[in-house]
Design an enzyme around this catalytic site. Sequence first.
Site, PDB file in Angstrom:
ATOM      1  N   HIS A 200       0.812  -1.208   0.000  1.00  0.00           N
ATOM      2  CA  HIS A 200       0.000   0.000   0.000  1.00  0.00           C
ATOM      3  C   HIS A 200       0.848   1.263   0.000  1.00  0.00           C
ATOM      4  O   HIS A 200       0.474   2.282  -0.564  1.00  0.00           O
ATOM      5  CB  HIS A 200      -0.964  -0.010   1.186  1.00  0.00           C
ATOM      6  N   CYS A 513      26.222   9.457 -29.578  1.00  0.00           N
ATOM      7  CA  CYS A 513      25.652   9.017 -28.300  1.00  0.00           C
ATOM      8  C   CYS A 513      26.018   9.952 -27.146  1.00  0.00           C
ATOM      9  O   CYS A 513      25.752   9.653 -25.995  1.00  0.00           O
ATOM     10  CB  CYS A 513      26.066   7.581 -27.982  1.00  0.00           C
TER      11      CYS A 513
HETATM   12  C1  PEP Z   1      30.811  10.669 -24.626  1.00  0.00           C
HETATM   13  O1  PEP Z   1      31.979  10.837 -24.292  1.00  0.00           O
HETATM   14  O2  PEP Z   1      30.174  11.475 -25.330  1.00  0.00           O
HETATM   15  C2  PEP Z   1      30.089   9.463 -24.198  1.00  0.00           C
HETATM   16  C3  PEP Z   1      28.896   9.165 -24.693  1.00  0.00           C
HETATM   17  O3  PEP Z   1      30.624   8.658 -23.264  1.00  0.00           O
HETATM   18  P1  PEP Z   1      30.814   9.008 -21.711  1.00  0.00           P
HETATM   19  O4  PEP Z   1      29.899  10.164 -21.416  1.00  0.00           O
HETATM   20  O5  PEP Z   1      30.449   7.779 -20.975  1.00  0.00           O
HETATM   21  O6  PEP Z   1      32.254   9.330 -21.610  1.00  0.00           O
END
Ligand code: PEP
Length: 593
Positions: A200, A513
């Site tokens: 809950h 990324c």
């Molecule tokens: C970066 O360096 O842009 C990356 C994605 O890796 P990290 O942030 O883990 O170094």
Amino acid sequence: MHTDVEGKTVVLKGIGVSPGIVIGKAHLFDRFDSQVSFYKLRDKTLLSKEIKRFRSALKESEKQLLEIKNKLTEMAGREPLYIIDVHIMILKDRMFINHTIKKIREMGVNVEWALSMTIDRYRSIFEKVDDEYLKGRLSDIRYVGQMIMRNLTGKGRESIADIGEKGVVIAVDLSPADTARMMINKVLGFATDMGGKTSHTAIVARAVGIPAVVGLESVTRSVRMNDNVIIDGSAGLIVINPDPEMLQRYEDKKKHYEETQEDFLKYARLPAITKDNYKVEIGGNIEFIEEIPSAIVHGAEGIGLYRTEFIYINKEQLPTEEEHFSHYRQVVGVEGLKWSTIRTFDLGGDKFYSDPKLAKEMNPQMGLRAIRFCLKEVDLFKVQLRAIARASAYGKTRIMFPMISGIEEIREAKQIFCEVKDDLSAKGVPVGDDIEIGVMIEVPSAVIIADELAKEVDFFSIGTNDLIQYVLAIDRINERVTYLYEPLHPAVLRLIKQVVDTGHRAGIRVAMCGEMASEPTNLMILLGLEIDELSMNPLAIPRVKKIIRESTLKDSRELLKKVMTFSSAAEIREYVKRYMRERFPEEFPNNNH
Ligand code: PEP
Ligand code: MG
């Protein structure tokens, strides 16, 4: 990762029962509840006094529960939580009251002890029943008991009301009433040792919208009063004493989460495709496997970056191959994800220097980090590579090497990976036959020799977090130079363009990324650059998809062409900001973007 003994960064995994991210100071709540006082009443005249004490604690508890119920009803028209009514009923339950009074009389003991005996009696009855629902009612009786205990011990006891708006509550367990009171007092979130998804307390946490993680088992032993704590209710994690980099990451996640709460989620399941039919693949960046469900919900098509160094966090000993394997298998085997990119660990430098093999360095960002460390400690590296190769038999796997600065490093890494795969195959262990190999492009030299690197790999992934810090010579965690951190610096844009064009000429895919990929203002620039895949913090995905879907490749190319003629970061930044604001007035309503 900063890991000195005092403020050591610790990550604990529990059950995320109410989504959202909060960052605040820890307040250890009700640490003394488990100790019930016991004393004999000296003479019979004290019996009635003790019973009176019990009755007034019952009354006080009822008053408090009614108060909570009324406040909840007042606030934003919330339905009164029926569980509070159940607790009021327990307070009035004949058997509950009579059993306690009987024990005070028969044994001549204080009410706290008698009450704990009543709760024990309920426990022994409930433990015998098979019905899970009924079993769950025992916790309600316990919560009510705790509330009465608090009222018996008087004003000296702390209350949620004392904690304040900046705090997160850390407790062994919390009652639904405590949880409801947290909303009233604007406590940020909570984490408990006990509890499960359907308790809950969890239901109340979701109802009142307080991020929460339960079932952490030992959180009360790991956290000290006023420690900095992050509660990630979406992933079921708590981070104690995050280092600056981790803190920054979570600030970003928090921001994205809050934005996503608007109506962006409806874009999550749609493809990131421009109005003139240009498709960008969208990946999710994760640090923990617990984030996979969130990546899927927010619309990741694959995992574009799994930061595996987080498997090493909190560890006294290095993780075994089986531990690695169990994580990777879970990532690659997830239904609903088209691919999973496992980045070999980016350890070393300032990350986890508690390991004896890693010396503390003067300049850790440029030290023995990532692939450099792996190639020095090949046995250690092989443990991870074996686990990745084994996991590849269970789903579409990509392996990615970080911090590559020269051709030898990628050749050597590939060679070791080949040996590992051959060795496994010779032993009859299944290994996937279509593992893609990639490098992170995050060191300037890698950009310059991208044509050579492209011959060795299946894809590039641009790590802008590091690339920007190395190109512009600014430490990414030094707040004194953050004003120089400019993703739209002409030097950065030229480098990215060079990587994409070189990769495409060589026929390989180019991803991004780093955080730059998730910043909405940058999106048309990234489209204009024709990056094939953007991978980001999952919570940022819906908004990114929305903007891509409302853009065109044609206009993005033109915008890029225009800004490439500017000579300063400020000019580009201002131009892009203005352009995006004019084009998407609803998305960028003020100067904050
Ligand atoms: C970066 O360096 O842009 C990356 C994605 O890796 P990290 O942030 O883990 O170094
Ligand atoms: Mg990096």
